[in-house]
Design an enzyme around this catalytic site. Sequence first.
Site, PDB file in Angstrom:
ATOM      1  N   LYS A 173       0.873  -1.179   0.000  1.00 54.42           N
ATOM      2  CA  LYS A 173       0.000   0.000   0.000  1.00 54.42           C
ATOM      3  C   LYS A 173       0.910   1.230   0.000  1.00 54.42           C
ATOM      4  O   LYS A 173       1.402   1.651   1.029  1.00 54.42           O
ATOM      5  CB  LYS A 173      -0.876  -0.028   1.253  1.00 54.42           C
ATOM      6  CG  LYS A 173      -2.234   0.618   1.121  1.00 54.42           C
ATOM      7  CD  LYS A 173      -2.203   2.082   0.745  1.00 54.42           C
ATOM      8  CE  LYS A 173      -1.999   3.029   1.890  1.00 54.42           C
ATOM      9  NZ  LYS A 173      -1.788   4.423   1.478  1.00 54.42           N
ATOM     10  N   GLY A 226       6.600   5.157   8.197  1.00 62.29           N
ATOM     11  CA  GLY A 226       5.748   6.352   8.186  1.00 62.29           C
ATOM     12  C   GLY A 226       5.845   7.080   9.509  1.00 62.29           C
ATOM     13  O   GLY A 226       6.839   6.955  10.233  1.00 62.29           O
ATOM     14  N   THR A 228       5.122   8.424  13.429  1.00 61.92           N
ATOM     15  CA  THR A 228       5.052   7.743  14.720  1.00 61.92           C
ATOM     16  C   THR A 228       3.608   7.519  15.156  1.00 61.92           C
ATOM     17  O   THR A 228       3.266   6.448  15.676  1.00 61.92           O
ATOM     18  CB  THR A 228       5.852   8.547  15.760  1.00 61.92           C
ATOM     19  OG1 THR A 228       7.231   8.510  15.360  1.00 61.92           O
ATOM     20  CG2 THR A 228       5.729   7.974  17.158  1.00 61.92           C
ATOM     21  N   THR A 230       0.964   7.112  13.278  1.00 61.24           N
ATOM     22  CA  THR A 230       0.384   6.018  12.479  1.00 61.24           C
ATOM     23  C   THR A 230       0.924   4.680  12.982  1.00 61.24           C
ATOM     24  O   THR A 230       0.179   3.691  13.075  1.00 61.24           O
ATOM     25  CB  THR A 230       0.719   6.187  10.982  1.00 61.24           C
ATOM     26  OG1 THR A 230       0.512   7.545  10.623  1.00 61.24           O
ATOM     27  CG2 THR A 230      -0.138   5.304  10.110  1.00 61.24           C
ATOM     28  N   GLU A 248       9.157   1.568  11.070  1.00 63.44           N
ATOM     29  CA  GLU A 248      10.207   2.579  10.854  1.00 63.44           C
ATOM     30  C   GLU A 248       9.508   3.923  10.928  1.00 63.44           C
ATOM     31  O   GLU A 248       8.725   4.262  10.037  1.00 63.44           O
ATOM     32  CB  GLU A 248      10.857   2.386   9.477  1.00 63.44           C
ATOM     33  CG  GLU A 248      11.516   1.040   9.270  1.00 63.44           C
ATOM     34  CD  GLU A 248      12.749   0.841  10.130  1.00 63.44           C
ATOM     35  OE1 GLU A 248      13.290   1.826  10.664  1.00 63.44           O
ATOM     36  OE2 GLU A 248      13.158  -0.320  10.286  1.00 63.44           O
ATOM     37  N   CYS A 282      13.570  11.006   6.887  1.00 63.09           N
ATOM     38  CA  CYS A 282      13.448  10.653   8.305  1.00 63.09           C
ATOM     39  C   CYS A 282      14.782  10.850   9.028  1.00 63.09           C
ATOM     40  O   CYS A 282      14.820  11.102  10.221  1.00 63.09           O
ATOM     41  CB  CYS A 282      12.970   9.217   8.441  1.00 63.09           C
ATOM     42  SG  CYS A 282      14.007   8.060   7.529  1.00 63.09           S
ATOM     43  N   GLU A 385       8.800  16.518  15.295  1.00 66.02           N
ATOM     44  CA  GLU A 385       9.316  16.340  13.938  1.00 66.02           C
ATOM     45  C   GLU A 385       8.604  17.309  12.988  1.00 66.02           C
ATOM     46  O   GLU A 385       7.375  17.300  12.887  1.00 66.02           O
ATOM     47  CB  GLU A 385       9.087  14.896  13.465  1.00 66.02           C
ATOM     48  CG  GLU A 385       9.759  14.615  12.133  1.00 66.02           C
ATOM     49  CD  GLU A 385       9.414  13.232  11.570  1.00 66.02           C
ATOM     50  OE1 GLU A 385       8.252  12.818  11.649  1.00 66.02           O
ATOM     51  OE2 GLU A 385      10.324  12.579  11.032  1.00 66.02           O
TER      52      GLU A 385
HETATM   53  P1  NAD Z   1       2.064   8.489   7.403  1.00 65.98           P
HETATM   54  O1  NAD Z   1       2.219   7.736   8.667  1.00 65.98           O
HETATM   55  O2  NAD Z   1       1.023   9.543   7.336  1.00 65.98           O
HETATM   56  O3  NAD Z   1       1.737   7.514   6.174  1.00 65.98           O
HETATM   57  C1  NAD Z   1       2.587   6.441   5.849  1.00 65.98           C
HETATM   58  C2  NAD Z   1       1.771   5.377   5.152  1.00 65.98           C
HETATM   59  O4  NAD Z   1       0.823   4.846   6.076  1.00 65.98           O
HETATM   60  C3  NAD Z   1       0.953   5.877   3.961  1.00 65.98           C
HETATM   61  O5  NAD Z   1       0.927   4.903   2.961  1.00 65.98           O
HETATM   62  C4  NAD Z   1      -0.424   6.048   4.570  1.00 65.98           C
HETATM   63  O6  NAD Z   1      -1.462   5.956   3.622  1.00 65.98           O
HETATM   64  C5  NAD Z   1      -0.473   4.892   5.534  1.00 65.98           C
HETATM   65  N1  NAD Z   1      -1.411   5.040   6.650  1.00 65.98           N
HETATM   66  C6  NAD Z   1      -1.857   6.182   7.233  1.00 65.98           C
HETATM   67  N2  NAD Z   1      -2.719   5.882   8.218  1.00 65.98           N
HETATM   68  C7  NAD Z   1      -2.806   4.538   8.273  1.00 65.98           C
HETATM   69  C8  NAD Z   1      -3.528   3.641   9.093  1.00 65.98           C
HETATM   70  N3  NAD Z   1      -4.337   4.061  10.074  1.00 65.98           N
HETATM   71  N4  NAD Z   1      -3.384   2.319   8.889  1.00 65.98           N
HETATM   72  C9  NAD Z   1      -2.557   1.861   7.920  1.00 65.98           C
HETATM   73  N5  NAD Z   1      -1.865   2.662   7.096  1.00 65.98           N
HETATM   74  C10 NAD Z   1      -1.983   3.992   7.284  1.00 65.98           C
HETATM   75  O7  NAD Z   1       3.498   9.062   7.065  1.00 65.98           O
HETATM   76  P2  NAD Z   1       3.897  10.019   5.858  1.00 65.98           P
HETATM   77  O8  NAD Z   1       3.388  11.389   6.182  1.00 65.98           O
HETATM   78  O9  NAD Z   1       3.538   9.377   4.588  1.00 65.98           O
HETATM   79  O10 NAD Z   1       5.498   9.985   5.963  1.00 65.98           O
HETATM   80  C11 NAD Z   1       6.240  10.840   6.768  1.00 65.98           C
HETATM   81  C12 NAD Z   1       6.681  10.147   8.037  1.00 65.98           C
HETATM   82  O11 NAD Z   1       7.389   8.963   7.707  1.00 65.98           O
HETATM   83  C13 NAD Z   1       7.652  10.985   8.843  1.00 65.98           C
HETATM   84  O12 NAD Z   1       7.312  10.896  10.202  1.00 65.98           O
HETATM   85  C14 NAD Z   1       9.001  10.311   8.596  1.00 65.98           C
HETATM   86  O13 NAD Z   1       9.946  10.505   9.604  1.00 65.98           O
HETATM   87  C15 NAD Z   1       8.592   8.894   8.477  1.00 65.98           C
HETATM   88  N6  NAD Z   1       9.602   8.131   7.770  1.00 65.98           N
HETATM   89  C16 NAD Z   1      10.371   7.231   8.469  1.00 65.98           C
HETATM   90  C17 NAD Z   1      11.378   6.521   7.831  1.00 65.98           C
HETATM   91  C18 NAD Z   1      12.227   5.527   8.593  1.00 65.98           C
HETATM   92  O14 NAD Z   1      12.901   4.729   7.939  1.00 65.98           O
HETATM   93  N7  NAD Z   1      12.229   5.532   9.904  1.00 65.98           N
HETATM   94  C19 NAD Z   1      11.612   6.717   6.475  1.00 65.98           C
HETATM   95  C20 NAD Z   1      10.828   7.642   5.783  1.00 65.98           C
HETATM   96  C21 NAD Z   1       9.815   8.341   6.443  1.00 65.98           C
END
Ligand code: NAD
Length: 483
Positions: A173, A226, A228, A230, A248, A282, A385
């Site tokens: 997804k 994604g 924290t 979520t 992650e 990230c 963040e």
């Molecule tokens: P997000 O958590 O909003 O979304 C990430 C993914 O999760 C998307 O595909 C989204 O559609 C899905 N999602 C959202 N709500 C969900 C739910 N309730 N159930 C299942 N899936 C759900 O994050 P974002 O805004 O897309 O990305 C930015 C974040 O990602 C930042 O906090 C960043 O630090 C983090 N990130 C972490 C790493 C790492 O390796 N640690 C790498 C890249 C980004």
Amino acid sequence: MKRLRNYIGGELLEPLGGDYLDNVDPAVGRIHSRVPRSGDDDLQRAVEAATAAFPEWSTTPAEERSRFLLDIADRIERELPALAQAECVATGKPWSLASSLDIPRAVSNFRFFATAILHTQSESHMTDHRALNYTLRRPRGVAGLISPWNLPLYLLSWKIAPALATGNTAVAKPSELTPTTASLLAEVCRDAGLPAGVLNIVHGLGPEVGAALVRHPSVPTLSFTGGTETGREISRTAGPMFKKIALELGGKNPNLVFADADLDEALANSVRSAFSNQGQVCLSGSRLFVEQDIYDSFLERFVAETRKLRVGDPLDEQTQQGALVSREHQEKVLSYIRLAEEEGGRVLCGGGPPEDLPRRCRDGFFVEPTVISGLGPASRVNQEEIFGPVVTVMPFRDENEVVEHANGTAYGLSASIWTRDLARAHRLAERIDCGTIWINCWLLRDLRVPFGGMKQSGVGREGGEEALRFFTEPKNVCIRTSA
Ligand code: NAD
């Protein structure tokens, strides 16, 4: 208007409900395609396709699985210009980054895991003279793979490659904000003849189809990258179902510059770590700590270098800073700059949308690279963040003080330390609570090393052996060898 499709059971399909979301090009602020807003029924089809494909794929010899993945890597490499352009249009990131980092890394991810499975071994343990134990590692079934928007194909392929290499099938997804390269990957996999159902890609909203994937009882493994919050939500559902999960999550990474460092190197890389991908990494070094003796001169040079970054059209090869991913995200980042001022910070450069953008980009979601000083480590801006082109700079007196500040957030993803004193570097590496410590470098990645975060930056590790272990189930077989 182009409509993207789901990839289910080897076919490119429209969502069953017929609903679509707008997909906006952030550099120009206009819709450029439409993405399926898939529902539970689409997800169900994808899980069924992945479940049906599992018995055969999981028993396909490793060498054959490897050949499929290597072929996919070659095809991505051949399509690099088209994929890099698609990544720029979807995310707003500059062409220079998409073509040198995002797409090449997707190629490496497939090659790395395609070859890793040809060189693995499993443990055996002799129990005195009484028994021989050996460990079977078996794929776990259907893996649910959920990825964010900041490095779309890079991070999606980082999950797909090890999941498939180890014999799992998958339902992926991608982020609804940046679905284009995932949809192109589906075409690549179909053209490569990947057996139907081995990989399925379902587009749509996180709280809808993403949540349906998380709670699906036939998906025992979840790999999520994604935010924290979520991650917390996913744990709430997956925990009681005893799913195996890797999370992650976010970061608020400290970047420590000591007076004895190679200051030219520290400067160039501190700018890079603060602003690469408009700070939407990230691992971004978003909190810059500079030893007191050199604070004023380093800060002056840091601001001067930041001002030189060329903000502009992502498709212009000279551009170093593109657009942020969405209007909402741009507003979030700008709200943190206002908060910084309310908390007593001084904006030394940047602070808002740039004024001299090319005509095509006037309605894009840009924020100038922004440097802020004068905030304490406990301020909200230094604790939360931001995930944008905003860096805060703070002086420190000594090692103890800077370790306390470095560790003084809820996050623990990565840290960089700039010093020529190797003993100090080792001491600090041990004391700083982060999953990755870079000494005199940033984002120097070896795909074999464990990658992940501590505290609220995540649970579990990806990369190399860690990923091969995550996607397999160890089973110990004990054979009595003497009476
Ligand atoms: P997000 O958590 O909003 O979304 C990430 C993914 O999760 C998307 O595909 C989204 O559609 C899905 N999602 C959202 N709500 C969900 C739910 N309730 N159930 C299942 N899936 C759900 O994050 P974002 O805004 O897309 O990305 C930015 C974040 O990602 C930042 O906090 C960043 O630090 C983090 N990130 C972490 C790493 C790492 O390796 N640690 C790498 C890249 C980004």
